[in-house]
Design a protein around this motif. Structure first.
Motif, PDB file in Angstrom:
ATOM      1  N   GLU A 225       9.462 -31.937 -12.503  1.00 29.69           N
ATOM      2  CA  GLU A 225      10.340 -32.135 -13.360  1.00 29.69           C
ATOM      3  C   GLU A 225      11.816 -31.525 -12.153  1.00 29.69           C
ATOM      4  OE1 GLU A 225      11.845 -33.727 -16.036  1.00 29.69           O
ATOM      5  OE2 GLU A 225      10.186 -34.272 -16.594  1.00 29.69           O
ATOM      6  N   PRO A 226      11.096 -31.774 -10.586  1.00 29.91           N
ATOM      7  CA  PRO A 226      11.718 -30.684  -9.885  1.00 29.91           C
ATOM      8  C   PRO A 226      13.515 -30.878 -10.336  1.00 29.91           C
ATOM      9  CG  PRO A 226      11.145 -32.945  -8.502  1.00 29.91           C
ATOM     10  CD  PRO A 226      10.952 -32.705 -10.117  1.00 29.91           C
TER      11      PRO A 226
ATOM     12  N   ASP B  42      23.165 -35.597  -9.523  1.00 35.89           N
ATOM     13  CA  ASP B  42      22.713 -36.588  -9.197  1.00 35.89           C
ATOM     14  C   ASP B  42      22.806 -36.117  -7.441  1.00 35.89           C
ATOM     15  OD1 ASP B  42      22.594 -37.792 -11.033  1.00 35.89           O
ATOM     16  OD2 ASP B  42      24.394 -39.532 -10.921  1.00 35.89           O
ATOM     17  N   ASP B  43      23.921 -35.668  -7.092  1.00 35.62           N
ATOM     18  CA  ASP B  43      23.625 -35.084  -5.834  1.00 35.62           C
ATOM     19  C   ASP B  43      23.500 -34.138  -5.010  1.00 35.62           C
ATOM     20  OD1 ASP B  43      25.672 -36.378  -4.052  1.00 35.62           O
ATOM     21  OD2 ASP B  43      27.692 -34.707  -4.155  1.00 35.62           O
TER      22      ASP B  43
ATOM     23  N   LEU C 113      17.891 -33.176  -2.751  1.00 42.31           N
ATOM     24  CA  LEU C 113      16.323 -32.573  -2.927  1.00 42.31           C
ATOM     25  C   LEU C 113      14.972 -33.847  -3.144  1.00 42.31           C
ATOM     26  CD1 LEU C 113      14.688 -30.388  -3.841  1.00 42.31           C
ATOM     27  CD2 LEU C 113      14.469 -31.689  -6.447  1.00 42.31           C
ATOM     28  N   LEU C 114      15.432 -35.052  -2.940  1.00 41.36           N
ATOM     29  CA  LEU C 114      14.450 -36.177  -2.541  1.00 41.36           C
ATOM     30  C   LEU C 114      14.492 -36.370  -1.167  1.00 41.36           C
ATOM     31  CD1 LEU C 114      15.661 -38.502  -5.714  1.00 41.36           C
ATOM     32  CD2 LEU C 114      13.178 -37.030  -5.233  1.00 41.36           C
TER      33      LEU C 114
ATOM     34  N   LYS D  78      20.365 -25.372  -5.468  1.00 44.54           N
ATOM     35  CA  LYS D  78      20.162 -24.436  -4.802  1.00 44.54           C
ATOM     36  C   LYS D  78      18.723 -23.357  -4.650  1.00 44.54           C
ATOM     37  CE  LYS D  78      24.322 -24.340  -2.576  1.00 44.54           C
ATOM     38  NZ  LYS D  78      25.900 -23.867  -2.120  1.00 44.54           N
ATOM     39  N   GLN D  79      18.339 -22.763  -6.007  1.00 43.57           N
ATOM     40  CA  GLN D  79      17.401 -22.239  -6.651  1.00 43.57           C
ATOM     41  C   GLN D  79      16.219 -23.485  -6.120  1.00 43.57           C
ATOM     42  OE1 GLN D  79      17.853 -19.976  -9.871  1.00 43.57           O
ATOM     43  NE2 GLN D  79      19.458 -19.258 -10.228  1.00 43.57           N
ATOM     44  N   GLN D  80      16.247 -24.408  -6.789  1.00 41.51           N
ATOM     45  CA  GLN D  80      15.370 -25.419  -6.270  1.00 41.51           C
ATOM     46  C   GLN D  80      14.987 -25.002  -4.719  1.00 41.51           C
ATOM     47  OE1 GLN D  80      14.832 -27.567  -9.477  1.00 41.51           O
ATOM     48  NE2 GLN D  80      12.712 -27.530  -8.378  1.00 41.51           N
ATOM     49  N   LEU D  81      15.803 -25.111  -4.307  1.00 37.64           N
ATOM     50  CA  LEU D  81      15.488 -25.837  -3.086  1.00 37.64           C
ATOM     51  C   LEU D  81      15.022 -24.372  -2.127  1.00 37.64           C
ATOM     52  CD1 LEU D  81      18.447 -26.875  -1.496  1.00 37.64           C
ATOM     53  CD2 LEU D  81      16.914 -28.143  -1.834  1.00 37.64           C
ATOM     54  N   VAL D  82      15.157 -23.038  -2.502  1.00 38.72           N
ATOM     55  CA  VAL D  82      14.655 -21.659  -2.822  1.00 38.72           C
ATOM     56  C   VAL D  82      13.353 -21.852  -2.727  1.00 38.72           C
ATOM     57  CG1 VAL D  82      14.174 -19.633  -2.454  1.00 38.72           C
ATOM     58  CG2 VAL D  82      16.620 -20.464  -3.106  1.00 38.72           C
TER      59      VAL D  82
END
Lengths: 517, 393
Positions: free
Chosen positions: A169-170, A176-177, A182-183, A148-152
């Motif tokens: 390297e996202p 996997d989920d 994200l993809l 979720k931090q990545q999404l932020v």
């Protein structure tokens, strides 16, 4: 308007003693997802630093043409002003600040310096919606999982009117989920006209998402591949990256399983600061000599919490349950006790928990087993170098010498240093938490080979991983973990990615009840 | 990588370390010129050692604290308190001088236990604990002394800071014994350096070219011998210098060669990783502060012996000198980096500066400004150096 949003022409970047980039050319079409592949040290990060202005114009040779205009960025601010946003592998979020505060950090929704929180939060929710993040905007970012931090981070990039989004390297830290989610968001952004450059080691992912792929090796461009030819291009990418064919992803090994070495029963761990929150719930598992046992679970399932609580209670509180070593109950109340009992834990986050980055290879390797080369508290310096040299050779750590500072090594070599450190303690039970995270294909293969060799020498190995192919490829037996509970146990030859995923997503009813009260 | 590297490469790679020596030479030359040569006169060299040895003693403990990622602001007050306790025991109570020394050392240990408890066990930042300590121990000093100065100490006690070893081997106008010690120091240094070099070569580490190595040894030998010559021509070998040398050797060994020392660097470099490598961080932190307490007590004894009194205001701003010495000596603000030998050079820089300014008759207020600015510049250099290295990567 040209068809190309970005052209980097003949970029050459020299550091004292090395040429990091040699005549590299990168051409990215507008509105495409462009992947960059290469082993660690191939020059991917340097290229992105040149593009984003971390290495200012003038410190490299060659031209950058962005949006039809020749640009010379002096700093990250310059490139961001043009709509180039880079999201690093190590996220740049402030854990104590809220989601909304992080999204608008440095770009606050304010009039005359006074922040309008209602508007900021409302806008944040809008952006969060775009990236499929369903959270309260006032939640501190530190409470969210890495996924979720990545999404932020992406929401933050969107708030800056991004034209070219660079993701380093996202999905390295994602299961996997979360990766799939994200993809799909990245695809959505492309369809809205945002061009993306994605740096990844996950080739399957690249094959499914990229429109074009540029392969770098040793600081040079090998080729740019159009990904829409219909054929399977992964072997070609691998060949370009390593300069050779990669026959098998996972090395073969002969499995000889011996006696039970380690077992936990009814292992329960509470959250260290939130009373009543159960992180691991009555988990039981065992591992035999010569066996590689996998723990598969989604992010937040309690994998790391389980491992660290076993490792000298370095995580959690009110830990209950019993640990057995060779059938005898043992107390593991401190890290040094765990090490003395022959347990080693290789953390998923080597930079934060595994290494002293400002120290050299030698001293990192001996950090956990220092007493072995010390007499009366005095370290034998010659012996220390000899030990470090031994591991540098046997694990093939690529560095000029054991006196090289660890912070300057590539991810794969850093991981080998961490492994060396723990191998030197001569553990019986080795817990490896995401042992190949952020490591290139070649180094992964080497790490797998090391794991195999250790198993063959009779060590009991527990591998925690969110990459299911990896779990299936290297483990003999796999436990699935969901919301702190072991939901299943399968032999690797019987398990499939689907069967594991099903168990990993199973919600144990009473755990849900425990978590909500 | 193996083999020899050239001077420039070595200098730039080790700018943090070599920079200190360059700065030291620069400061010495500058103040020698500014004081018209008085700085390097035999009498003043002796005086320098006697007057500023406390900075060096404190700097040894401080650099260890800083490497571990902490700071200690209370050392000035602890110097005052331990000196006061010694004075009360010896002067007011009339006990033998060595009882005073033991009492001061015990006080130092107790102070260390107090601060170590809060920092290591409870987990309060050392900045806060020692800021409070600064106040607490200053207050206790005033109470111990009933707010008046106590003096004089018996002559045995004064000997610690004012005594000399001379005449042991005689000498025509200069002290042969002092020179002999100087020669032994040079030999010891040369042998130790040679062994390090041999070991590096054996393990294929880069070393400087042989001529450069020889020049380095010769320069150090010349400096030590010149220093010994000056001392021999004044009053001989100060006892406090022997104490200092012993401390430097012991702590150099402890920090570089022992498990305990290694744990300090590991904690400063990455606390989490150190914990997960089985380092007993609470224990190490606790011992560090006890150690600092003991060294502050030694400094307190030396300082009170030198001034032949215990004063309520003793040790004022000593923490600044000690902290500055550590940072000038190459310690990193973020911890994990720093050496005892560096801190000693840093302390000498502070000592030469203070001494030089005093000889020049510069006002105390101006001296404070200069010392403060030097501290900021030393840390600024560390920050700049880190950025420079980061960009190179």
């Amino acid at each position: 308007m040209s068809d190309h949003i970005l052209e980097m022409r003949s970029i050459t970047k020299r550091f004292p003693g090395v040429v990091a980039l040699r005549d590299v050319t990168l051409t990215v079409r507008r509105g495409e997802i462009h992947a960059i592949c290469g082993e660690n040290g191939a020059g991917k990060s340097t290229l992105m630093k040149v593009l984003s202005g971390v290495h200012p114009a003038g410190s490299y040779d060659g031209d950058i043409v962005f949006d039809g205009e020749k640009v010379s960025f002096q700093s990250i601010n310059d490139s961001e002003a043009r709509g180039i946003v880079i999201i690093h592998q190590e996220l740049a979020l402030v854990p104590h600040l809220s989601v909304a505060e992080n999204i608008f950090l440095g770009n606050e929704v304010a009039t005359g310096g006074v922040i309008n929180w209602h508007e900021a939060n409302a806008k944040a929710v809008e952006l969060m919606h775009k990236v499929g993040l369903d959270e309260n905007p006032v939640t501190p970012v530190g409470y969210l999982g890495v996924g979720k931090q990545q999404l932020v981070e992406i929401a933050k990039a969107l708030s800056k009117n991004v034209k070219l989004l660079i993701l380093d390297e996202p999905t390295a830290a994602l299961n996997d989920d979360d990766s799939e989610h994200l993809l799909s968001i990245i695809r959505g952004l492309r369809d809205e006209g945002v061009t993306c450059i994605i740096i990844s080691h996950k080739l399957g992912e690249i094959a499914s998402i990229a429109d074009a792929t540029t392969v770098l090796r040793d600081g040079s461009t090998i080729e740019t591949i159009d990904m829409h030819t219909g054929e399977n291009l992964v072997p070609r990418i691998i060949k370009g990256m390593v300069g050779r064919d990669m026959e098998h992803m996972y090395p073969e090994r002969d499995v000889v399983i011996g006696e039970e070495v380690f077992r936990i029963e009814d292992w329960t761990v509470m959250h260290p600061t939130q009373p009543g929150r159960v992180m691991v719930d009555r988990a039981s598992l065992k591992v035999h000599a010569g066996e590689v046992v996998g723990i598969a679970g989604l992010m937040g399932a309690g994998r790391t919490e389980l491992a660290m609580s076993i490792f000298g209670q370095s995580y959690g509180r009110d830990i209950s349950g019993t640990a057995y070593l060779h059938g005898e109950p043992v107390k593991l109340t401190s890290v040094s006790e765990a090490i003395d009992h022959g347990i080693a834990y290789v953390s998923e986050d080597r930079k934060r928990y595994g290494l002293n980055l400002i120290e050299d290879i030698r001293r990192n390797i001996t950090a956990a087993g220092l007493h072995k080369i010390a007499t009366g508290g005095v370290v034998n310096g010659n012996e220390e170098i000899a030990v470090a040299e031994r591991y540098r050779t046997s694990l093939n750590i690529k560095a000029p010498s054991v006196m090289s500072v660890v912070g300057q090594l590539s991810g794969g070599n850093q991981q080998k240093v961490v492994l060396s450190k723990w191998l030197y303690t001569e553990p019986e039970v080795l817990i490896l938490d995401e042992p190949t995270r952020g490591i290139d294909v070649g180094a992964k293969y080497e790490i797998y080979s090391i794991i195999n060799k250790l198993a063959a020498s009779g060590k009991a190995i527990i591998v925690i991983s969110s990459e299911l192919p990896e779990v299936l490829g290297i483990c003999d037996r796999i436990y699935t973990l969901s919301e702190g509970r072991i939901t299943g146990e399968q032999r690797a030859e019987e398990a499939t990615q689907e069967s594991l995923m099903e168990l990993m997503t199973q919600e144990p009813a009473d755990t849900v009840a425990a978590a909500t009260d | 990588m193996a083999g020899t590297s050239n001077l420039l490469e070595l200098m730039t790679r080790n700018i943090r370390q070599s920079g200190i020596y360059v700065a030291f030479v620069f400061i010495v030359v500058l103040f020698t010129i500014l004081t018209g040569g008085t700085l390097l006169s035999p009498g003043n060299i002796t005086n320098l050692v006697l007057q500023y040895s406390y900075i060096l003693i404190l700097a040894i403990g401080m650099v260890m604290i800083i490497v571990a990622g902490h700071i200690d602001l209370s050392v000035g007050s602890v110097v005052a308190l331990t000196g006061a306790v010694a004075a009360v025991v010896v002067i007011r109570e009339g006990m033998p001088w060595w009882v005073g020394i033991i009492a001061a050392l015990i006080t130092g240990v107790l102070v260390g236990i107090w601060q170590g408890f809060w920092v290591a066990i409870v987990g309060i930042p050392a900045f806060i604990v020692t800021l409070a300590g600064m106040l607490i121990f200053r207050g206790l000093t005033m109470q111990t002394l009933d707010n008046v100065s106590l003096s004089p100490f018996p002559s045995e006690y004064q000997m610690i800071a004012g005594g000399f070893l001379n005449g042991l081997l005689g000498g025509p106008g200069y002290d042969v014994f002092t020179l002999l010690i100087g020669v032994l120091a040079v030999l010891g240094f040369a042998v130790q350096q040679w062994r390090v070099r041999m070991r590096k070569l054996k393990y294929k580490q880069p070393v400087e070219a042989l001529w450069l190595f020889a020049v380095k040894i010769l320069v150090v030998a010349a400096v030590i011998l010149a220093f010994a010559w000056r001392l021999a021509n004044a009053r001989g070998l100060p006892i406090v210098l022997i104490l200092l040398a012993a401390l430097v050797l012991i702590y150099g060994f402890v920090t570089q060669r022992t498990v305990f020392g290694r744990h300090i660097y590991a904690m400063g470099g990455n606390l989490q990783a150190a914990k997960l490598s089985g380092v007993k961080t609470k224990r190490v932190n606790f011992l560090l502060f006890v150690n600092m307490g003991v060294l502050a007590a030694i400094a307190g004894i030396v300082y009170s012996a030198r001034s032949n009194s215990a004063q309520p205001g003793a040790g004022y701003m000593f923490e600044l000198d000690a902290i500055a010495a550590a940072f000038i000596g190459g310690a990193a603000v973020t911890g994990g980096v720093g050496k005892v030998q560096g801190a000693i050079i840093g302390g000498l820089i502070m000592a030469v500066m203070s001494n030089g300014m005093q000889i020049m008759g510069i006002d105390q207020s101006t001296q404070n400004v200069v010392r403060g600015v030097v501290l900021v510049l030393a840390v600024a250099f560390d920050v700049w150096n880190k950025k420079r290295v980061a960009v190179e990567k």
